[in-house]
Scaffold this motif. Structure first.
Motif, PDB file in Angstrom:
ATOM      1  N   TYR A   1      13.803   5.640   0.404  1.00 13.05           N
ATOM      2  CA  TYR A   1      12.496   5.737  -0.246  1.00 13.05           C
ATOM      3  C   TYR A   1      11.433   5.124   0.659  1.00 13.05           C
ATOM      4  O   TYR A   1      11.719   4.243   1.454  1.00 13.05           O
ATOM      5  N   LYS A   2      10.200   5.589   0.502  1.00 15.25           N
ATOM      6  CA  LYS A   2       9.106   5.111   1.348  1.00 15.25           C
ATOM      7  C   LYS A   2       8.073   4.381   0.486  1.00 15.25           C
ATOM      8  O   LYS A   2       7.659   4.874  -0.551  1.00 15.25           O
ATOM      9  N   PRO A   3       7.637   3.188   0.962  1.00 17.08           N
ATOM     10  CA  PRO A   3       6.623   2.457   0.194  1.00 17.08           C
ATOM     11  C   PRO A   3       5.242   3.092   0.337  1.00 17.08           C
ATOM     12  O   PRO A   3       4.919   3.668   1.375  1.00 17.08           O
ATOM     13  N   VAL A   4       4.448   2.999  -0.719  1.00 16.62           N
ATOM     14  CA  VAL A   4       3.084   3.508  -0.703  1.00 16.62           C
ATOM     15  C   VAL A   4       2.161   2.332  -1.011  1.00 16.62           C
ATOM     16  O   VAL A   4       2.325   1.665  -2.031  1.00 16.62           O
ATOM     17  N   THR A   5       1.225   2.070  -0.114  1.00 17.81           N
ATOM     18  CA  THR A   5       0.267   0.992  -0.364  1.00 17.81           C
ATOM     19  C   THR A   5      -1.041   1.535  -0.907  1.00 17.81           C
ATOM     20  O   THR A   5      -1.709   0.885  -1.689  1.00 17.81           O
ATOM     21  N   GLN A   6      -1.414   2.735  -0.486  1.00 16.96           N
ATOM     22  CA  GLN A   6      -2.620   3.375  -0.996  1.00 16.96           C
ATOM     23  C   GLN A   6      -2.252   4.767  -1.476  1.00 16.96           C
ATOM     24  O   GLN A   6      -1.416   5.430  -0.895  1.00 16.96           O
ATOM     25  N   GLY A   7      -2.886   5.200  -2.547  1.00 14.08           N
ATOM     26  CA  GLY A   7      -2.582   6.521  -3.097  1.00 14.08           C
ATOM     27  C   GLY A   7      -1.512   6.433  -4.157  1.00 14.08           C
ATOM     28  O   GLY A   7      -1.084   5.364  -4.580  1.00 14.08           O
TER      29      GLY A   7
END
Length: 189
Positions: free
Chosen positions: A77-83
């Motif tokens: 899984y990939k972290p999302v900081t914006q959006g």
């Protein structure tokens, strides 16, 4: 004499092991959700439920968030900081004061002869902690997966030991989460 020493050692080890704090991990999920659609996440502490000043401290919240982040990245899984993220991973901790009472009945068939039977009762006070991880679909805000661990987490004296205890606990919880983005629950087992 050597055999007696071995038996004594085994008794001491067994007694210590029975007193060791055990962590129990469980999980639940919605089998109707197709997990293959998710690939990104955002981690949030549940501020309302982390009210305990010790267990819910910012220090412990960082420990859990870091361990969750490592675990989810390791699963693809990939972290999302914006959006927008596909998954919202919320966690909280709580604690309860508990008491364990143990009775060792020393009954013997000859106790009537010796004037009664012995009964030793032991009481132990301890704090039981719980870490709960809720994974929600960001679009619907419905929980699709939940994992939790119950046991004694805050018993370690050294900060490094506590870091390790929290990391191991979160890893134990997350081992039941699907292995990588794009896999469903049936493939994760």
């Amino acid at each position: 004499m050597k055999f007696k020493g071995i038996i004594t050692s085994l008794f001491v080890v067994g007694t210590l092991a029975s007193c060791a704090p055990a962590i129990t991990v469980k999980y639940d999920y919605d089998p109707k959700v197709n997990v293959r659609q998710f690939s990104t996440y955002r981690i949030e502490a549940d501020r309302q439920r982390n009210a305990d000043p010790i267990v819910g401290s910012n220090l412990n919240q960082r420990r859990i968030a870091d361990a969750l982040d490592q675990s989810l990245k390791a699963r693809g899984y990939k972290p999302v900081t914006q959006g927008e993220a596909d998954l919202i991973v919320r966690f909280f901790m709580d604690s309860k004061d508990k008491q364990q009472i143990q009775s060792n009945n020393m009954y013997s068939p000859y106790s009537w002869w010796y004037g009664g039977m012995g009964n030793n009762v032991y009481s132990r006070q301890y704090e039981e902690n719980r870490v709960v991880v809720n994974v929600s679909d960001a679009r619907t805000n419905d929980i699709i997966w939940q994992g939790w661990a119950t046991g004694q987490l805050n018993t370690r004296n050294k900060e490094r030991d506590r870091d390790q205890a929290f990391r191991e606990t979160v890893t134990s919880i997350m081992k039941n989460f699907p292995e990588s983005a794009g896999q469903d629950y049936g493939a994760a087992r």
